[in-house]
Design a protein around this motif. Structure first.
Motif, PDB file in Angstrom:
ATOM      1  N   GLU A 372       0.861  -1.178   0.000  1.00 35.16           N
ATOM      2  CA  GLU A 372       0.000   0.000   0.000  1.00 35.16           C
ATOM      3  C   GLU A 372       0.898   1.229   0.000  1.00 35.16           C
ATOM      4  N   TYR A 373       0.748   2.104  -0.993  1.00 34.10           N
ATOM      5  CA  TYR A 373       1.608   3.283  -1.114  1.00 34.10           C
ATOM      6  C   TYR A 373       0.943   4.502  -0.490  1.00 34.10           C
ATOM      7  N   ALA A 374       1.630   5.078   0.497  1.00 35.41           N
ATOM      8  CA  ALA A 374       1.201   6.370   1.046  1.00 35.41           C
ATOM      9  C   ALA A 374       1.653   7.502   0.137  1.00 35.41           C
ATOM     10  N   SER A 375       2.795   7.294  -0.544  1.00 34.20           N
ATOM     11  CA  SER A 375       3.324   8.300  -1.465  1.00 34.20           C
ATOM     12  C   SER A 375       4.272   7.633  -2.456  1.00 34.20           C
ATOM     13  N   PRO A 376       4.174   7.968  -3.726  1.00 32.67           N
ATOM     14  CA  PRO A 376       5.099   7.406  -4.717  1.00 32.67           C
ATOM     15  C   PRO A 376       6.435   8.145  -4.760  1.00 32.67           C
ATOM     16  N   ILE A 377       6.570   9.209  -3.957  1.00 26.73           N
ATOM     17  CA  ILE A 377       7.826   9.967  -3.881  1.00 26.73           C
ATOM     18  C   ILE A 377       8.239  10.094  -2.418  1.00 26.73           C
ATOM     19  N   PRO A 378       9.513  10.285  -2.126  1.00 25.82           N
ATOM     20  CA  PRO A 378       9.947  10.502  -0.741  1.00 25.82           C
ATOM     21  C   PRO A 378       9.261  11.718  -0.129  1.00 25.82           C
ATOM     22  N   ILE A 379       8.778  11.566   1.075  1.00 31.47           N
ATOM     23  CA  ILE A 379       8.109  12.679   1.757  1.00 31.47           C
ATOM     24  C   ILE A 379       8.256  12.474   3.258  1.00 31.47           C
ATOM     25  N   MET A 380       8.526  13.547   3.985  1.00 30.93           N
ATOM     26  CA  MET A 380       8.738  13.442   5.431  1.00 30.93           C
ATOM     27  C   MET A 380       8.574  14.810   6.085  1.00 30.93           C
ATOM     28  N   PRO A 381       8.133  14.838   7.339  1.00 31.09           N
ATOM     29  CA  PRO A 381       8.129  16.115   8.077  1.00 31.09           C
ATOM     30  C   PRO A 381       9.557  16.464   8.471  1.00 31.09           C
ATOM     31  N   THR A 382       9.914  17.724   8.393  1.00 28.70           N
ATOM     32  CA  THR A 382      11.277  18.129   8.759  1.00 28.70           C
ATOM     33  C   THR A 382      11.303  19.205   9.839  1.00 28.70           C
ATOM     34  N   GLU A 383      10.127  19.729  10.223  1.00 19.99           N
ATOM     35  CA  GLU A 383      10.110  20.788  11.233  1.00 19.99           C
ATOM     36  C   GLU A 383       8.709  20.902  11.814  1.00 19.99           C
ATOM     37  N   LEU A 384       8.623  21.072  13.117  1.00 11.95           N
ATOM     38  CA  LEU A 384       7.368  21.351  13.790  1.00 11.95           C
ATOM     39  C   LEU A 384       7.412  22.805  14.247  1.00 11.95           C
ATOM     40  N   LEU A 385       6.540  23.631  13.687  1.00  8.71           N
ATOM     41  CA  LEU A 385       6.529  25.055  13.999  1.00  8.71           C
ATOM     42  C   LEU A 385       5.393  25.359  14.970  1.00  8.71           C
ATOM     43  N   PRO A 455      12.783  18.602  14.652  1.00  9.01           N
ATOM     44  CA  PRO A 455      13.057  19.926  15.239  1.00  9.01           C
ATOM     45  C   PRO A 455      11.760  20.665  15.570  1.00  9.01           C
ATOM     46  N   ARG A 456      11.703  21.207  16.773  1.00 12.46           N
ATOM     47  CA  ARG A 456      10.541  21.974  17.220  1.00 12.46           C
ATOM     48  C   ARG A 456      10.990  23.428  17.349  1.00 12.46           C
ATOM     49  N   VAL A 457      10.443  24.307  16.514  1.00  8.84           N
ATOM     50  CA  VAL A 457      10.906  25.690  16.481  1.00  8.84           C
ATOM     51  C   VAL A 457       9.743  26.645  16.745  1.00  8.84           C
ATOM     52  N   LYS A 458      10.097  27.819  17.267  1.00  5.75           N
ATOM     53  CA  LYS A 458       9.104  28.861  17.477  1.00  5.75           C
ATOM     54  C   LYS A 458       8.778  29.523  16.144  1.00  5.75           C
ATOM     55  N   SER A 459       7.510  29.831  15.962  1.00  6.53           N
ATOM     56  CA  SER A 459       7.112  30.473  14.706  1.00  6.53           C
ATOM     57  C   SER A 459       6.129  31.595  14.999  1.00  6.53           C
ATOM     58  N   ILE A 460       5.862  32.364  13.965  1.00  8.49           N
ATOM     59  CA  ILE A 460       4.921  33.480  14.065  1.00  8.49           C
ATOM     60  C   ILE A 460       4.326  33.703  12.691  1.00  8.49           C
ATOM     61  N   ASP A 461       3.104  34.223  12.633  1.00  8.70           N
ATOM     62  CA  ASP A 461       2.434  34.353  11.340  1.00  8.70           C
ATOM     63  C   ASP A 461       2.415  35.788  10.823  1.00  8.70           C
ATOM     64  N   HIS A 462       3.332  36.602  11.301  1.00 11.50           N
ATOM     65  CA  HIS A 462       3.420  37.967  10.775  1.00 11.50           C
ATOM     66  C   HIS A 462       4.839  38.474  10.952  1.00 11.50           C
ATOM     67  N   MET A 463       5.186  39.498  10.204  1.00 14.01           N
ATOM     68  CA  MET A 463       6.481  40.149  10.356  1.00 14.01           C
ATOM     69  C   MET A 463       6.380  41.238  11.427  1.00 14.01           C
ATOM     70  N   GLY A 464       7.526  41.802  11.776  1.00 14.75           N
ATOM     71  CA  GLY A 464       7.516  42.872  12.771  1.00 14.75           C
ATOM     72  C   GLY A 464       7.961  42.405  14.136  1.00 14.75           C
ATOM     73  N   TRP A 465       7.517  43.107  15.161  1.00 17.15           N
ATOM     74  CA  TRP A 465       7.997  42.859  16.520  1.00 17.15           C
ATOM     75  C   TRP A 465       7.404  41.585  17.103  1.00 17.15           C
ATOM     76  N   SER A 466       8.227  40.856  17.853  1.00 14.51           N
ATOM     77  CA  SER A 466       7.796  39.683  18.608  1.00 14.51           C
ATOM     78  C   SER A 466       8.652  39.605  19.860  1.00 14.51           C
ATOM     79  N   ASP A 467       8.314  38.670  20.752  1.00 16.38           N
ATOM     80  CA  ASP A 467       9.102  38.506  21.984  1.00 16.38           C
ATOM     81  C   ASP A 467      10.542  38.113  21.683  1.00 16.38           C
TER      82      ASP A 467
END
Length: 860
Positions: A372-385, A455-467
């Motif tokens: 059973e093929y989940a994907s015919p091409i290599p695919i993987m998660p590389t980052e959790l934001l 990898p678990r990284v901090k993210s934000i959905d806008h540009m500009g100032w953040s903590d």
């Protein structure tokens, strides 16, 4: 001819269904078409001594590659003959006696294991009639070795998984028990079980080295957990304490197990901590060992308070999260890792097979196996934001296509839904209605199995100032909106050098209009830092004055000033404009040719109020409120006409700095555009760096005070202009190297509106005075009768105009004003004379007709 040999679990009969052009020769030698090069009769196959020998005379491919291709086509080793467990003798057959506390037999548990790993468990007891009943007695106790627990010959009680492990412990002189329910998250115990269990102050759980072992350990509240991998570093996956003894382990080593250092985690302890001791593994282990939720939270709070005092709170949080992820991963054991070409790292993938040919798993259908093929091409998660503002999660999904890895950032909800994940086909992911469900399952399992690797990284959905600093100029946090707003996000970039840009733009700043629009651009990032409000700078005038080029120069401060990049045509929907503003957040919004949306509005008042409120309308999706979009920045518009009108509200007038371009701003427009499209984005980063350590709010308040002293303007007009003056001063020093060349409040007097211009009541009164003057023939005097067609009222010699109330209301309404909202302010300002009864209009007989009139006082 060079033979390529390969030993494999595959046999000739396994690959025969996938052979074409088969010819069998004497001695069992087989020729066929090579599955790699497609050449007929060149694939040679022999099977000798259980080893399959394959080679191709044409392509000389290694035998391993040929067999790998057969596996991809679906070849699988033949299934062994099914075992009849009723007639085949097991390799292990144990009867574990469960006793009452007095030592009498209560029931027994039978455990049988066959050579293929198959296990069968069963219970039995003898009832009062002497008949054997094959189940557990109703309401029975569930702990093993209750008779030994009753004697209290040991101070320490070990809790292990399974009777075999408990027997191994007692054989080595250690008191141990287990539950008859196996490794479960919730253990059901009788009152007798609980009483004997709690009679031991020191209880230690030794779980198996697998995921179920982690659940089992968590079920025994109040017990310490011994990590078998620390006791026995060579412990294999699924290894247990019985295996430990079989590998020559000793009871002495168990009793001498080194527990994490017990720390007195109180206020005095944390006050003595330095930055290094706060992230020491011993402290993290001690905090994690606290089983009381309230106590753990209290200790964590003290650690965070101390980390804040030492300015290392971010580092402490990172180490604590990493420690928790490491602990969570200990119960996950998988020897199967992803094997994609050029992968960034390998992830545990459970029972999924991964290769250059994609992702699949083998499933049994009847008596046969298929892939059973989940994907015919290599695919993987590389980052959790993880979004730092609302804690929502997204996944960076990498997929191998066209010879390289590509990636897309996707919300977790999309990857968890087989209907939504199909949308990724637009990004090039090979997903359709047939494999969507399998792809969802594969990704969910891989994400869950790799908390310590992914990898678990901090993210934000806008540009500009953040903590974590100013995005995108910080490495502490990543943008997770790049897919939806790719052109806008990519536009905030740099090219050329700051020195080249500053040297070229400095002469352009000699033009006051150019200087103002540059100041508005720099000022955008100050709005949030000084707790000000968004504002609009609008350059208007005829074509050919260089307004658009001036805007592009201002946009080049932050990134690519090209049309469709940071500079946007105003031919967009309001919703699109609000979304763009929310992504920019603190960066300026540049909108060219405001008049292109004039047909959608009776005036621009609604648009100006929406953009300067800094908050979009609330929306709901599936009965759930969406997070409202917000922004705190400047808006720079250009157009051919003013964006406010005489009837515009005071709130609108207040929020706009309007600059009429009555002279050329830039003369050599083509040359300027050619330069700034090759040199941009460097000044913005330098300006942000220059803000470090400045008392921006105090400086801003002082400049605003000076503006209010010099000009007769409102606070909101002064606010916008003070931001621009402050930004201009900072840029003069940090960017252009001319700290003495700054704009003063006197320089901008002509660009701010007076209080009278902003005040709605004053503007309305001045307008109605003009209307009265234009219709002077519709008024009589105190000494002459009126014989005209239309009659509005009477002009008195003392400067009072008696105007028909209905006429006044109608004329004001035509201009967008409301008499009811104006009358009190007119009276307060002395423009409207009340009657003796204190009313705003009275009943008078003028021109032989009795009607309601308003008395307006107009100075001569």
């Amino acid at each position: 001819m060079k033979r390529s040999l390969s030993k494999s679990e595959l046999h000739l009969d396994d690959i025969r269904p996938f052979l074409t052009g088969v010819k069998t020769k004497p001695g069992g030698h087989v020729t066929a078409t090579c599955p790699l090069c497609g050449k007929a009769d060149h694939l040679h196959i022999d099977e000798k001594g259980g080893t399959l020998l394959v080679y191709c005379q044409k392509c000389n491919a290694p035998g391993a590659d040929i067999l790998r291709e057969f596996r991809r086509l679906g070849a699988k080793p033949a299934e062994p003959e099914p075992v009849d467990y009723n007639t085949t003798k097991p390799v292990e057959d144990y009867r574990h006696i469960y006793r009452n506390p007095d030592g009498t037999e209560a029931y027994y548990k039978r455990r049988r294991k066959w050579a293929d790993g198959h296990k069968v468990f069963g219970f039995a007891y003898v009832n009062a009639e002497g008949r054997t009943v094959y189940t557990k007695p109703e309401g029975c106790n569930n702990l093993y070795n209750l008779d030994l627990l009753q004697k209290h010959e040991h101070k320490r009680l070990y809790i292990v998984e399974g009777e075999k492990c408990a027997d191994a412990m007692t054989q080595h002189g250690l008191l141990a028990t287990t539950s008859n329910t196996g490794a479960q998250k919730a253990i059901k115990l009788s009152s007798t079980d609980k009483a004997l269990l709690e009679s031991y102050a020191e209880r230690i759980v030794i779980p198996d080295n697998d995921e179920k072992g982690t659940d089992y350990a968590a079920a025994w509240q109040g017990a310490k957990v011994m990590d078998i991998t620390k006791l026995w570093p060579e412990c294999p996956p699924k290894g247990d304490i019985a295996d430990y003894f079989a590998a020559s382990g000793t009871a002495e080593a168990i009793e001498a197990y080194e527990w994490p250092v017990v720390l007195s985690l109180d206020r005095e302890f944390f006050e003595g901590c330095d930055r290094f001791s706060l992230i020491d593994e011993a402290l993290l282990e001690a905090i994690a060992a606290l089983t009381e939720p309230s106590k753990r939270q209290q200790v964590l709070s003290m650690a965070r308070f101390r980390a804040g005092e030492l300015c290392c709170k971010r580092e402490f949080e990172s180490c604590w999260k990493a420690y928790l992820q490491q602990q969570a991963a200990k119960g996950i054991r998988s020897d199967n890792l992803t094997k994609f070409p050029q992968q960034l790292f390998a992830l545990r993938c459970g029972n999924w097979s991964t290769s250059a040919n994609g992702v699949y798993r083998s499933v049994q259908v009847g008596t046969e196996f298929k892939n059973e093929y989940a994907s015919p091409i290599p695919i993987m998660p590389t980052e959790l934001l993880v979004n730092v503002e609302d804690e929502t999660e997204k996944i960076r999904l990498a997929y191998f296509k066209n010879g390289g890895w590509q990636s897309v950032v996707v919300p977790r909800s999309v990857l968890a839904n087989k209907n939504k994940i199909i949308l990724l086909a637009d990004n090039g992911v090979e997903v359709n209605s047939d494999n969507a469900g399998l792809l969802v399952k594969y990704l969910a399992e891989v994400i869950a199995m790799n908390p310590d690797i992914l990898p678990r990284v901090k993210s934000i959905d806008h540009m500009g100032w953040s903590d974590a600093g100013f995005v995108p100029y910080t490495d502490e946090v990543k943008l997770d909106c790049e897919e939806q707003y790719k052109s806008l996000v990519q536009a905030v970039s740099s090219k050329g050098t700051l020195e080249e840009w500053a040297a070229y733009v400095a002469p352009l700043r000699q033009n006051l209009y150019m200087r103002l629009i540059l100041a508005a651009s720099f000022a955008s990032v100050l709005v949030e830092r000084v707790s000000a409000l968004p504002f609009v700078l609008h350059l208007w005038g005829g074509t050919g004055s260089g307004k658009t080029v001036a805007m592009m120069v201002a946009a080049s401060v932050w990134g690519n000033p090209g049309m469709g990049k940071l500079v946007r045509t105003m031919n967009m929907t309001v919703n699109s404009m609000m979304s763009t503003a929310s992504i920019l957040r603190n960066l300026p919004f540049f909108g060219d040719e405001l008049q292109t949306i004039k047909s959608r509005f009776e005036n621009y008042d609604t648009l100006i109020m929406r953009v300067t409120e800094g908050l979009d309308r609330g929306r709901m999706t599936n009965a759930t409120f969406q997070r409202q979009k917000s922004w705190l920045n400047s808006f720079v518009f250009t157009g051919e006409e003013p964006c406010t009108k005489s009837q515009s509200g005071g709130g609108v007038k207040n929020r706009v700095i309007e600059v009429e371009c009555d002279q050329q701003i830039i003369s050599n427009g083509n040359a300027v555009v050619n330069f700034i499209t090759q040199h941009f984005g460097c000044a913005g980063r330098a300006f942000i760096e220059a803000l470090e350590g400045k008392n921006l709010a105090a400086d801003y308040n002082e400049i605003m005070r000076l503006v209010l002293e010099v000009t007769d303007t409102t606070e909101k007009q002064a606010m916008a202009m003070a931001l621009m003056l402050q930004a201009d001063a900072i840029a003069s020093k940090a960017i252009f190297g001319t700290p003495g060349d700054v704009l003063s409040p006197e320089d901008i007097v002509g660009f701010v509106k007076s209080k009278a211009e902003v005040d709605v009541s004053e503007r309305a009164f001045n307008l109605i005075v003009d209307v009265i003057g234009a219709n002077a023939d519709k008024f009589d005097t105190e000494f002459h009768d009126f014989a005209g067609y239309a009659y509005w009222g009477r002009r008195r010699n003392d400067g009072v105009i008696m105007i028909n109330k209905t006429v006044l209301e109608e004329e004001l309404e035509k201009k967008g004003f409301d008499y009811a909202a104006l009358k009190k302010k007119w009276a307060e300002a002395g423009h409207l004379l009340k009657t003796k009864q204190g009313k705003f209009f009275g009943l008078y007989t003028l021109n032989h007709v009795r009607a309601n009139y308003v008395a307006l006082y107009i100075k001569g």
